[in-house]
Enzyme design. Structure first.
Site, mmCIF file in Angstrom:
data_model
loop_
_atom_site.group_PDB
_atom_site.id
_atom_site.type_symbol
_atom_site.label_atom_id
_atom_site.label_comp_id
_atom_site.label_asym_id
_atom_site.label_seq_id
_atom_site.Cartn_x
_atom_site.Cartn_y
_atom_site.Cartn_z
ATOM 1 C CG ASN A 21 12.436 10.998 67.040
ATOM 2 O OD1 ASN A 21 11.734 10.242 66.357
ATOM 3 N ND2 ASN A 21 11.930 11.853 67.904
ATOM 4 N NE ARG A 60 10.193 9.217 70.843
ATOM 5 C CZ ARG A 60 9.550 10.342 70.981
ATOM 6 N NH1 ARG A 60 10.034 11.447 70.458
ATOM 7 N NH2 ARG A 60 8.429 10.391 71.655
ATOM 8 C CG HIS A 66 4.863 11.393 75.629
ATOM 9 N ND1 HIS A 66 3.676 12.075 75.792
ATOM 10 C CD2 HIS A 66 5.385 11.833 74.469
ATOM 11 C CE1 HIS A 66 3.479 12.880 74.765
ATOM 12 N NE2 HIS A 66 4.510 12.762 73.943
ATOM 13 C CG ASN A 102 3.357 20.377 69.257
ATOM 14 O OD1 ASN A 102 2.248 20.912 69.261
ATOM 15 N ND2 ASN A 102 4.343 20.744 68.479
ATOM 16 N N GLY A 103 2.571 17.053 71.811
ATOM 17 C CA GLY A 103 1.830 15.886 72.264
ATOM 18 C C GLY A 103 1.940 15.912 73.782
ATOM 19 N NE ARG A 121 -1.433 13.243 68.383
ATOM 20 C CZ ARG A 121 -0.231 13.081 68.938
ATOM 21 N NH1 ARG A 121 -0.089 13.094 70.249
ATOM 22 N NH2 ARG A 121 0.832 12.881 68.181
ATOM 23 C CG MET A 156 0.876 26.737 75.859
ATOM 24 S SD MET A 156 -0.942 26.824 75.867
ATOM 25 C CE MET A 156 -1.358 25.181 76.448
ATOM 26 N N GLY A 159 8.101 20.890 76.576
ATOM 27 C CA GLY A 159 8.052 22.308 76.201
ATOM 28 C C GLY A 159 7.138 23.170 77.056
ATOM 29 C CB ILE A 160 3.486 23.113 77.660
ATOM 30 C CG1 ILE A 160 3.193 23.394 76.175
ATOM 31 C CG2 ILE A 160 2.483 23.811 78.553
ATOM 32 C CD1 ILE A 160 1.874 22.837 75.659
ATOM 33 N N GLY A 161 5.381 22.115 79.910
ATOM 34 C CA GLY A 161 5.594 21.819 81.331
ATOM 35 C C GLY A 161 6.833 22.498 81.905
ATOM 36 C CD GLU A 162 11.577 20.664 79.891
ATOM 37 O OE1 GLU A 162 12.405 21.419 79.356
ATOM 38 O OE2 GLU A 162 11.469 19.458 79.598
ATOM 39 C CD GLU A 184 11.140 12.149 75.024
ATOM 40 O OE1 GLU A 184 11.266 13.329 74.630
ATOM 41 O OE2 GLU A 184 10.171 11.442 74.729
#
Ligand code: ADP
Length: 396
Positions: free
Chosen positions: A7, A90, A179, A210-211, A240, A283, A330-333, A383
């Site tokens: 990436n 990627r 994504h 982050n995104g 953003r 976050m 990151g946040i979701g997990e 990913e």
């Protein structure tokens, strides 16, 4: 078979070397601060980390260092670069050209370059990574996996903006999403967890990093997603702003005397959690500050949660129902309370969390209450593995 996943960003190269037989990660690392002071490489092998600090003038030098580190007698994991069978790259924007991963040739590179107008911060460094790897590993096939590819199934009435049609014809102005690799991976995984064919399911995947973006996956295909022409549309993100009245753009430019570049920077890099809180784009920092009573951090948190909820509601309406909701990235997990807040007061949609099951970070887990009509899951995204699998399929 060993596949190197790359990436390549504007000043960094993230990489993973994956053994495809066991789908295990042999080494993963990051080259950062390319072309700026303090450049370095860090690599992890079996939980052991090494760090190399040295001047890295450009991506070519950075990639050479990656290969040297991977093949180093003491710290490396392969004896020769020839052991790398393929390199999976990627690429953020494949525009209208790519709905799946492809083997890279001259034509593919030209199209990636053409799509750079839609992703000026991402596609040029992605392409740079490809060219450097072609030079350093001429024996290996180069494969591109596009972040936008999964969303190429969106119907026309969803991907179009209600602007003059000529803008679409002339400049390909439409929604592309991002994504995609992550949304596809977790959607497939949740169908497997539920032991149901993905073609029979309506799934909402929330990639919150982050995104951040939300996708409606209907019958295994991306039906709608919150990011648009660029990754700016949709959710409140780290830096953003997400959705905005488009008329606010010229208004702010005039009031603040900003040119298009400066306005773009304001919306992409100075807004979101960072812009609202005035503290941080991260976050964890926001959560801590809010817990200490910082009102603007609390506001940023509430706005983030509210926007995700709004998308879950609208995608449920668009698909005429939802069978599963997935949290990833990151946040979701990891953000337990935040998941609870997003799913609170959604019982009229049949969504209810189990707070005991929800007490989990970074592991595939069903977190919905037994009586919930909609299954809710945490599924760690991967990913790199998708990119490696696609590369393997293509060279097989
Ligand atoms: P990206 O890949 O888009 O840079 P990530 O998917 O790594 O981002 O997610 C980064 C975000 O995840 C940051 O906002 C970070 O604060 C958040 N995060 C990581 N761990 C936690 C945690 N334990 N609680 C809340 N947020 C977390």
């Amino acid at each position: 078979m060993k596949i190197l996943v790359i990436n390549s960003g504007s000043s960094s190269i993230k990489y993973q070397l994956i053994n495809m037989k066991s789908e295990s990660v042999l080494a993963k690392g990051l080259v950062e601060r390319i072309g700026i002071e303090g450049s370095r490489l860090e690599q992890e092998v079996n939980g052991e980390e090494i760090e190399i600090e040295q001047e890295i003038a450009d991506h070519g030098v950075g990639m050479e260092l990656v290969i040297d580190t991977l093949t180093n007698k003491e710290t490396g994991v392969i004896s020769s670069v020839d052991e790398i069978n393929a390199v999976g790259h990627r690429v953020v924007q494949g525009g209208k050209y790519f709905d799946k991963s492809v083997i890279i040739d001259q034509d593919v590179k030209e199209k990636i370059e053409e799509c750079a107008t839609l992703a000026p911060l991402h596609n040029p460094p992605n392409l740079m990574g490809i060219e450097v790897c072609e030079e350093l590993m001429p024996h290996a096939k180069q494969i591109a996996t596009f972040d936008s590819a999964f969303h190429q199934t969106m119907p026309e009435e969803i991907y179009m903006y209600a602007l003059p049609y000529e803008l679409y014809e002339k400049h390909d102005i439409r929604r592309y999403g991002a994504h995609g690799t992550s949304h596809k991976f977790v959607a497939k995984k949740v169908a497997k967890e539920m032991s149901q064919p993905i073609e029979d399911l309506k799934i909402i995947t929330c990639h919150l990093g982050n995104g951040a973006s939300v996708t409606a996956v209907k019958n295994g295909k991306s039906y709608d997603t919150s990011m648009g022409l660029t990754p700016l549309e949709g959710l409140v993100m780290g830096t953003r702003c997400g959705d905005l009245d488009p008329a606010a753009v010229p208004f702010i430019m005039e009031k603040e005397d900003l040119n298009p570049q400066e306005m773009d920077d304001l919306m992409n890099n100075e807004s979101g959690l960072k812009g609202i809180s005035g503290i941080s784009s991260d976050m964890r920092d926001i959560g801590e500050a809010a817990a200490e009573g910082n009102e603007r951090a609390q506001l940023a948190l509430d706005m983030f949660v509210g926007r995700v909820k709004k998308y879950i509601g609208s995608y449920t309406a668009e698909m005429n129902g939802v069978d599963a909701i997935v949290f990833t990235a990151g946040i979701g997990e990891n953000a337990i309370e935040l998941r609870e807040q997003i799913c609170s007061n959604l019982d009229y949609l049949g969504i209810e969390l189990d707070s005991v099951k929800n007490d989990v970070r970074g592991a595939t887990t069903e977190i919905s209450a037994d009586e919930s009509n909609v299954k809710v899951y945490v599924i760690p995204t991967n990913e790199e593995l998708v990119i490696a699998r696609d590369a393997k399929k293509l060279i097989d």
